[in-house]
Design an enzyme around this catalytic site. Structure first.
Site, PDB file in Angstrom:
ATOM      1  CG  ASP A  49      18.384  13.391  62.401  1.00 38.49           C
ATOM      2  OD1 ASP A  49      17.198  13.420  62.791  1.00 38.49           O
ATOM      3  OD2 ASP A  49      19.082  12.361  62.421  1.00 38.49           O
ATOM      4  CE  LYS A  50      22.133  22.675  64.273  1.00 43.31           C
ATOM      5  NZ  LYS A  50      22.610  23.130  65.606  1.00 43.31           N
TER       6      LYS A  50
END
Length: 335
Positions: free
Chosen positions: A151-152
């Protein structure tokens, strides 16, 4: 006569798509994917099948993710999806923390805030853009060699394939669950011992960007053990058997121990009683989920050597742990 509604909100980066239809009685015993192709001919069969598999299709308000499911007629069909526009992937010079590199693979320690793939809201400045600049030939490998993602705002180790042969091997290892991935996380609440969460994960029924534990989801298994206990938090080491989207975040929230900083699955921050002002500032200043991919074990695609890589937790995570450790000391919990 059937009634059909369609609403497409267009933006510069994609379309939010909402479709609904009543299955005609004449479609009795047809497969769901065939039914959708007839009801929504403006979309390709491959796109409709992709939406079914991604849990974007509901039959009578229940997610159905099997294209071969038969319809009988009279069902209410709804599709809630997002279709990204195709953007040109550009090579961009972006600093990468490279842990290991040879002619076949690249292992990086991803920083927080770096998106892996271009998409809605992030059309450039991604890991993919950085890889195209660092290894121009990687444009000939699907997805620029990215075989798994973080995820970011999750930090830590990722492996990238630099050739088609390497990509095939790494994908096979992921599918066979022979690639070892271990994480560290700080979760809400105090755990006494480790354990396993074995719950299927699928698309959330109402939140497009979220996942959830669902009976209709795909198998997902997460093992965890306690590294350190605090008065209101626990530092965990976690190991994945599967690799579903947001798996650790969903599983920890499911057992009522969401990750610190995870507003999507943990809701509003909960502050422990008698927390000092400085500790409150530390918690509020940690603006991401407390999750780090700490160890990666794989078999080299060419040499077949078993390789293990480790990445220490980043400084913001170190500072967060120091804060919860000090909060525990001040409030007198005996560990």
């Amino acid at each position: 006569m059937t009634q059909k509604s369609q609403n497409e909100d267009q933006s510069a980066s994609g379309q939010a798509i909402s479709l609904s239809e009543i299955v005609p009685e004449t479609m009795f015993n047809q497969r769901l994917d065939q039914c959708l192709a007839a009801l929504f001919p403006e979309y390709s069969r491959s796109k409709l099948k992709e939406w079914i598999l991604a849990d974007f299709v509901c039959v009578n308000n229940e997610v159905v993710n099997t294209p071969r499911t038969k319809v009988v007629g009279g069902e209410s069909i709804s599709i809630s999806a997002f279709q990204e526009v195709q953007v040109q992937n550009l090579a961009q010079k972006i600093d990468l923390n490279i842990v290991y590199e040879d002619d076949d693979i690249l292992v990086i320690d991803k920083q927080a805030g770096l998106v892996v793939h271009p998409g809605a809201g992030n059309q450039d400045g991604t890991l993919l853009n950085a890889l195209l600049a660092h290894v121009p030939s990687i444009e000939h490998v699907p997805r620029a060699g990215i075989v798994h993602r973080l995820d970011k705002d999750t930090t830590g180790l990722m492996v990238v394939a630099k050739t088609l042969v390497a990509q095939t091997s790494l994908v096979d290892q992921l599918q066979a669950r022979s690639m070892g991935r271990e994480y560290e996380a700080l979760i809400m609440g105090t755990m006494i011992a480790g354990g396993t969460v074995d719950e299927p994960i699928g698309r959330h029924p109402t939140k497009r960007t979220a996942m959830a534990v669902r009976e209709t989801g795909k198998e997902a298994v997460t093992h965890y053990r306690v590294i350190e206990k605090f008065r209101a938090y626990t530092h965990l080491r976690l190991k994945l058997e599967s690799g579903r989207t947001h798996q650790i975040r969903v599983h920890m929230a499911h057992i009522k121990h969401p990750l610190v900083g995870d507003h999507l699955y943990g809701g509003r921050p909960r502050l422990p009683k008698n927390a000092s002002e400085s500790f409150v500032d530390t918690l509020r200043g940690f603006n991401r989920q407390a999750l780090h991919a700490a160890q990666l074990t794989l078999t080299h695609p060419i040499t077949e050597e078993v390789m293990t890589f480790k990445a220490p937790i980043p400084q913001d995570f170190v500072d967060l742990l120091a804060g919860v450790r000090e909060d525990t000391r001040i409030n007198g919990m005996e560990l």
